[in-house]
Design a protein around this motif. Structure first.
Motif, PDB file in Angstrom:
ATOM      1  N   ILE A 189       0.851  -1.113  -0.287  1.00  0.00           N
ATOM      2  CA  ILE A 189      -0.070   0.085  -0.088  1.00  0.00           C
ATOM      3  C   ILE A 189       0.793   1.233  -0.031  1.00  0.00           C
ATOM      4  N   THR A 190       2.041   1.215   0.685  1.00  0.00           N
ATOM      5  CA  THR A 190       2.990   2.398   0.735  1.00  0.00           C
ATOM      6  C   THR A 190       3.398   2.533  -0.543  1.00  0.00           C
ATOM      7  N   THR A 205      -7.368   2.022  -5.198  1.00  0.00           N
ATOM      8  CA  THR A 205      -7.008   0.753  -4.838  1.00  0.00           C
ATOM      9  C   THR A 205      -6.518   0.615  -3.586  1.00  0.00           C
ATOM     10  N   ALA A 206      -5.737   1.788  -2.996  1.00  0.00           N
ATOM     11  CA  ALA A 206      -5.258   1.644  -1.660  1.00  0.00           C
ATOM     12  C   ALA A 206      -6.224   1.968  -0.689  1.00  0.00           C
ATOM     13  N   ILE A 229       2.218   1.824  -3.523  1.00  0.00           N
ATOM     14  CA  ILE A 229       1.015   2.336  -4.460  1.00  0.00           C
ATOM     15  C   ILE A 229       0.831   3.694  -4.083  1.00  0.00           C
ATOM     16  N   VAL A 230       0.657   4.232  -2.837  1.00  0.00           N
ATOM     17  CA  VAL A 230       0.546   5.642  -2.341  1.00  0.00           C
ATOM     18  C   VAL A 230       1.481   6.411  -2.924  1.00  0.00           C
TER      19      VAL A 230
END
Length: 233
Positions: free
Chosen positions: A5-6, A231-232, A8-9
């Motif tokens: 997630i990190t 998505t995150a 992706i962000v």
């Protein structure tokens, strides 16, 4: 936070200012934004069809979509004014300061609570953004109108971020994307036509069709940046 997630962000954050800069470089920022919305609507529709997502599933979150559209309109129309009149490096940190808005709304109205570590992290990111992009001689308060629109754009971002995060628990990102842009397009056309620059005609808002490759590329960058953050969520 999970490392995936990190990542992706961070990738979304890397892509986001690129399309802002490309829009600002166009002769008509309002027309460029209309072209961007058309690209996003087309990409989200194709993405939904390829993945087999049910576009009608959005009926389950219509109130959230309506609020998201309102936030997007606040953001998009105010961003165009900010890009037209202000320096991108000076005002972009303000436009992207939505975490501050989200925290305030979350605490005051949504019953959210945040750890001091999270608040300190947000403060560090915002402080760093302003420090990196600050330029000597950029007097924000000398142009209160542009500053006001930058703050409105920031608030709009905060609004749609809050409701989009909730909508993502029910529907897929391309489905939300498609319906938000479907409602955004006619609204932006009316806003830019009648409330934008004097003597604006609809033909001015469609000059982007003369640069199809550029706007397909711009749309890809923007779509990826928003798809990643959804998505995150």
């Amino acid at each position: 936070m999970d490392t995936t997630i990190t990542g992706i962000v961070l990738l979304s954050a890397l892509l986001h200012p690129l399309w802002n800069a490309l829009v600002k470089r166009q002769e008509r920022a309002d027309g460029a934004f209309v072209g961007l919305v058309v690209m996003l609507m087309a990409f989200s529709f194709v993405h939904s069809m390829v993945q087999g997502y049910d576009l009608l599933a959005a009926v389950e979150v219509w109130p959230l979509i309506a609020i998201s559209v309102m936030g997007q309109l606040m953001y998009g129309s105010s961003l165009v004014v900010t890009l037209r009149h202000g320096d991108l490096s000076s005002y972009y940190p303000i436009v992207r300061s939505s975490p501050l808005f989200i925290v305030v709304v979350g605490v005051l109205f949504l019953g959210e609570s945040y750890t001091w570590v999270l608040l300190a992290g947000i403060a560090c990111v915002l402080t760093g953004a302003f420090a990196l992009q600050y330029r000597r001689g950029s007097h924000l308060f000398d142009d209160p109108r542009t500053l006001l629109f930058a703050l409105i754009a920031m608030s709009g971002t905060g609004i749609y971020s809050i409701v989009d995060a909730r909508a993502m628990q029910v529907i897929e990102p391309p489905v939300l994307f498609f319906w938000v842009e479907v409602f955004n397009l006619p609204c932006y056309l009316l806003i830019f036509r009648f409330l934008g620059l004097p003597e604006t005609r609809y033909c001015h808002l469609f000059q982007w069709v003369k640069k199809p490759i550029l706007f397909i590329g711009l749309g890809v960058i923007c779509y990826l940046s928003y798809f990643l953050i959804l998505t995150a969520y």
